[in-house]
Design a protein around this motif. Sequence first.
Motif, PDB file in Angstrom:
ATOM      1  N   ASP A   1      23.997  20.490  74.704  1.00 17.49           N
ATOM      2  CA  ASP A   1      24.881  20.100  73.603  1.00 17.49           C
ATOM      3  C   ASP A   1      26.274  19.740  74.117  1.00 17.49           C
ATOM      4  O   ASP A   1      26.872  18.759  73.674  1.00 17.49           O
TER       5      ASP A   1
ATOM      6  N   ASP B   1       0.197   8.227  59.658  1.00 18.13           N
ATOM      7  CA  ASP B   1       1.127   7.106  59.545  1.00 18.13           C
ATOM      8  C   ASP B   1       1.792   7.111  58.184  1.00 18.13           C
ATOM      9  O   ASP B   1       1.287   7.695  57.222  1.00 18.13           O
ATOM     10  N   ILE B   2       2.917   6.408  58.121  1.00 20.19           N
ATOM     11  CA  ILE B   2       3.641   6.242  56.881  1.00 20.19           C
ATOM     12  C   ILE B   2       3.034   5.047  56.148  1.00 20.19           C
ATOM     13  O   ILE B   2       2.567   4.103  56.774  1.00 20.19           O
TER      14      ILE B   2
ATOM     15  N   LEU C   1      10.336  -3.264  59.380  1.00 19.46           N
ATOM     16  CA  LEU C   1       9.478  -3.103  60.551  1.00 19.46           C
ATOM     17  C   LEU C   1       8.013  -2.967  60.181  1.00 19.46           C
ATOM     18  O   LEU C   1       7.147  -3.327  60.948  1.00 19.46           O
ATOM     19  N   ARG C   2       7.754  -2.357  59.022  1.00 19.59           N
ATOM     20  CA  ARG C   2       6.389  -1.965  58.708  1.00 19.59           C
ATOM     21  C   ARG C   2       5.594  -3.085  58.067  1.00 19.59           C
ATOM     22  O   ARG C   2       4.369  -3.092  58.132  1.00 19.59           O
TER      23      ARG C   2
ATOM     24  N   LEU D   1       6.765   7.096  64.612  1.00 21.25           N
ATOM     25  CA  LEU D   1       6.535   6.711  63.216  1.00 21.25           C
ATOM     26  C   LEU D   1       6.397   5.193  63.139  1.00 21.25           C
ATOM     27  O   LEU D   1       5.547   4.682  62.412  1.00 21.25           O
ATOM     28  N   ASP D   2       7.222   4.498  63.876  1.00 21.24           N
ATOM     29  CA  ASP D   2       7.221   3.041  63.774  1.00 21.24           C
ATOM     30  C   ASP D   2       6.742   2.328  65.025  1.00 21.24           C
ATOM     31  O   ASP D   2       6.513   1.133  64.996  1.00 21.24           O
TER      32      ASP D   2
ATOM     33  N   GLN E   1      26.159  16.428  75.793  1.00 20.71           N
ATOM     34  CA  GLN E   1      26.091  15.338  74.821  1.00 20.71           C
ATOM     35  C   GLN E   1      27.440  15.127  74.153  1.00 20.71           C
ATOM     36  O   GLN E   1      27.884  13.999  73.945  1.00 20.71           O
ATOM     37  N   HIS E   2      28.112  16.213  73.834  1.00 19.47           N
ATOM     38  CA  HIS E   2      29.442  16.117  73.233  1.00 19.47           C
ATOM     39  C   HIS E   2      30.377  15.361  74.171  1.00 19.47           C
ATOM     40  O   HIS E   2      31.147  14.498  73.752  1.00 19.47           O
TER      41      HIS E   2
ATOM     42  N   MET F   1      23.654  12.653  69.754  1.00 15.04           N
ATOM     43  CA  MET F   1      24.330  13.621  68.874  1.00 15.04           C
ATOM     44  C   MET F   1      23.886  15.037  69.203  1.00 15.04           C
ATOM     45  O   MET F   1      22.704  15.323  69.287  1.00 15.04           O
ATOM     46  N   ALA F   2      24.842  15.918  69.333  1.00 23.31           N
ATOM     47  CA  ALA F   2      24.500  17.327  69.486  1.00 23.31           C
ATOM     48  C   ALA F   2      24.225  17.896  68.097  1.00 23.31           C
ATOM     49  O   ALA F   2      24.849  17.502  67.125  1.00 23.31           O
ATOM     50  N   MET F   3      23.254  18.811  68.005  1.00 24.78           N
ATOM     51  CA  MET F   3      22.908  19.410  66.710  1.00 24.78           C
ATOM     52  C   MET F   3      24.080  20.256  66.233  1.00 24.78           C
ATOM     53  O   MET F   3      24.631  21.061  66.982  1.00 24.78           O
TER      54      MET F   3
ATOM     55  N   LYS G   1       3.623   1.979  66.650  1.00 22.00           N
ATOM     56  CA  LYS G   1       2.311   2.361  66.108  1.00 22.00           C
ATOM     57  C   LYS G   1       1.277   2.523  67.213  1.00 22.00           C
ATOM     58  O   LYS G   1       0.447   1.649  67.431  1.00 22.00           O
TER      59      LYS G   1
ATOM     60  N   ILE H   1       9.789  -3.795  68.725  1.00 20.29           N
ATOM     61  CA  ILE H   1      10.422  -4.796  67.873  1.00 20.29           C
ATOM     62  C   ILE H   1      11.934  -4.758  68.107  1.00 20.29           C
ATOM     63  O   ILE H   1      12.549  -3.697  68.101  1.00 20.29           O
TER      64      ILE H   1
ATOM     65  N   ASP I   1      29.820  11.716  74.092  1.00 20.16           N
ATOM     66  CA  ASP I   1      30.425  11.103  72.912  1.00 20.16           C
ATOM     67  C   ASP I   1      31.935  10.907  73.068  1.00 20.16           C
ATOM     68  O   ASP I   1      32.540  10.121  72.339  1.00 20.16           O
TER      69      ASP I   1
ATOM     70  N   GLN J   1      26.350  23.136  64.185  1.00 18.21           N
ATOM     71  CA  GLN J   1      26.166  24.569  63.934  1.00 18.21           C
ATOM     72  C   GLN J   1      25.947  24.783  62.439  1.00 18.21           C
ATOM     73  O   GLN J   1      26.545  24.089  61.624  1.00 18.21           O
TER      74      GLN J   1
END
Lengths: 758, 294
Positions: free
Chosen positions: A114, B194-195, B263-264, A684-685, A117-118, B1-3, A687, A671, A121, B5
């Motif tokens: 973390d 799949d979606i 995209l889909r 998810l996209d 990553q910070h 991005m860091a998660m 495929k 894509i 940024d 808190q």
Amino acid sequence: MKNPAIIGKSIPRMDAPAKVTGRALYADDLKMPAMLHGKLLRSPLAHALIKRIDVSKAKALPGVKDVITGADIPQVKYGNWRLVPQSQDELALAVDKVRFVGDEVAAVCAIDADTAQHAIDLIEVEYEELPLILSVEEATAEGAGLVHDESKGNVSLVRKIDYGDLEGMFAKADYIREDTFKVHPVQHAYMEPCSCVAHSEEANRVTLWTSTQTPYIVQCLLASTLGLPENNVRVMKVQVGGGFGGKMELRPWEFCASFMAMRTGRPVKFTLTRADELAFGRRRHPMSIYSKVGFTKDGKLLAKDFQVMLDGGAYNAMGPTATFLCGTFGNMLYNYPAYRYFGRHVYTNKPPASAMRGFGAPQAAFVAETQMNMAAEDLGIDPIDIRIINAMQTGDVIPDVATISSCGFKECLEKVREISGWDEKRKNPKQGKGLGIGCFSFISGGVFNWFNTKYNFSAAEVSVYEDGTAQLATMACDIGQGPDTAMRQILAAELGIPIENIRLIAMDTATTPKADLGSWGSRVTLMNGNAVIDAAKKIKEMLIPVLFEEMDLNQIHDIAFEDGRVFVKANPKKGITFGECVYKALRGRRGEPLTARGFYTPRNKGLVSPAFSFGAQIAEVDVDTGTGLIKVEKMYTAHDCGMPINKMAVEGQLEGAIQMGLGYALMENLIMDDKGRTLNTTFLDYKMPTAEDMPPGESADVFTYEPEGPYGAKEAGEGLAIPTAPAITHAVHEATGYRCMETPITPEKVLRALDKIK
Amino acid sequence: MAMPQFQVHQPKTLESVLDLLGRHRSSVKLLCGGTDLLIKMRAGAQAPEHLVSLNRVAGLKTISYAGGDGLVIGGAARISQVGKNAEVRRLYPGLAHACSVMATVQIRNMGTVAGNLVNAAPSADTAAPLLAYGASVVAVERGGRRQIKLVDFFTGPGLTVLEPGEMVEAIRVPDVSPRSGSCYLRLSARSKVDIAAVSVAGFLNLDLEGRVIRCRLALGSVGPTPLRCPEAEQILEGQTPDEKLIAQAAAACVRASRPIDDLRATAAYRRAMVQVLAQRVLTQSLDMAKGGTP
């Protein structure tokens, strides 16, 4: 020739229990005291000058231990094609200019991920945007800007093949067709994203544990970029969760981890995310292809003119090899009396394409097989018959390339026709259903020494012990394809001891013998297998005298190594156990251990490969003509991989290859928008087909004995990834009339061809 | 991005959940399966300071059916639980199908139907069948309860009429009369896992002469929210459906859709598929309704 029983057996992979129970250690599993976590800053722009980088805020962040940019690293460019130094065009971190979205600009290591990553940024970069070059057509247009300012144009490498009387043959042809094709980019999507850990215990020495297919290549290139002797860099084994060609180069995170480990004195780890891989990772080359073929009216091939532009992205990576192999496979499988290939590898502002299972051959075969089907249809010849008319066979010579030393292609065509019910089903066509065929050939390792190694291509070290066990040490990499098992099968067969008695040490550039070029080009079974046999033979030479002395044998006797015993072939009762034999040999050698090294480098095998696999595959599809969705109902395969070493492993390769080929034909596609950004960065996209999409399969064995291969074996890994896409596209054509000339097939393309969407 | 808190609360009663929602109003999210929320947090799209888990609250997972009253799905009922429920499978096959094919096994085992609705993705698989069954959402806050018709629930991608401090306590689905039929069909590039790129759900109830008493049709992934198709429903109501009328109703579904290129799928493909799927959904629903069993 009769092989020992263990050769050709179905043996579950010896690494499987550890992998399925979670005991296997991958690079990201490694945790070391005081280990730092690295992150990369990547370019958000596809083509821009770097005007300024300010890392001060990142450096000031508590917990950050090191921040590096292109200005901090030795300016030594690298690339796999060491034989052609001007092809080496990469630096781990960009200097002055970024060339694709994702080009690495800076790296940070910190006490946790973390914080790293910070810090990323907080790095400020000022860019000046340059015009984008996002297609091979733009890149080769007159007045196009340059992706690499120091190169003459955007064509980074040209490969030409030319033999036979091309114009004369076309003049004789009764039937000529010219077509253009476009093939799209897909990704390896290996299960394990790239990961590595570097540690430097001694000054100027570094050890890297990394997920790679090519530890030796990484060692050499890491040494040159760090400015160290090769011997000061050690690249070590971890389990590798798949590669498929995507992990066979030195990569920026491997350099950054090593460089920062040396600077900080602490271990540094980098692990990529799936989104990193999909957005910025290596991929299979998209290509723009022109192909002209000529036939007699009887379906005999006369000539082919094959012109290809490979969209290489921002750096060469393994593109030069793909350019060579695309040309080599443009005229494989069938006899072309005249052939001309003009392949150009083109720079664009996209993530670099590189090696991917089949290495230029899937694209070449898609075109060749599609044109074959079109010609068959126009000439009124069955697609399998037209292939048999032109099929290569054992002893055929491909000018300047190779002599085919074993070839079961015709048998494959006949077998696949039989098991698929081809003739019957084609006589009774059903609405929306179709059968299609695709064929392939592939290399069993490459001969061309583009890495310019000074060592043998493969090596193995065998040690044997008085407890009846042996140790095999080799730099060959098991990346999931199974050589850790297959190599032990070969050694077990040679020494006649149980496979469980063989301990394996693999993939350590410091302790395993020099060298091995890695797992790519389907080279390991043949090349490393031969090296293992060579080493085993030398060990046996050390053991055989023991028996002669013990039994007071006449020198005409032959000695056998079987069932854990060493004995007289003509009189099996006369013998001792393997362990006893080793013990006595050790005594005779006054304690010097029994260790031998074996090597393999192809000799007198042309410039391409020592041996070629062949095969034919038929896809059976059902197309929903309302929705355009395609269901692959069954795949039939006949495959000549010589004599398989591990039958189960070959079956695994076949199933995995069908999954990849199915995705290539129907679903997978990276894509990109008009700024060069990849839009589908998750599964998810992107495929990728899942187990739910896998059709049942049926296969027929066609065994040939490859004289150059260990126990007659040749490749079984990559070739199978070639035929599935052309077979499916052909089947869809048979089912619907839609001919795919631009991959992938989407439901929408099918419906447009059927005029159901205007 | 860091998660970012955040703090996790694990209350045992609905009252404490509502208290926490009220207290941390400006930066609180409900956590149940987490299958949408955690991904958004990792991507930096959401950064709540408080997560209130529903997983220890008793009674929220219940699924109950009573003849005449219909089906009640508790706010914390898992998707797979709904998909396997015997009454849901018998009476609400479109919903059962959605709950057994959407996403993945793991997501279905963790995610909830309520969460699928509140996440308000245009492609939410449970939304279209629940719209077709005429479902409502029971929203609760410290001050009280209200019932919101699902057709009025969605306001845009990721947006609903829920107020801060409010949560979905249950989903109520009206009972299904005899001579009803329903169906949900979806299209995606992969056969499973799949979606949906396009989806259509339908519900038909016939009188003794085979005329349509009530019809509801709903679409997914072809607009900013899951959609109902009133025009198509009116074409069928009071009529004895045949192939031609079904095609007309499907065409009205196409008119109700507002698909985009993404995209889909392209908008053109989605429009064509609404026609195809709506016809198939209506044909199958009609067959089922005529068969006498819903």
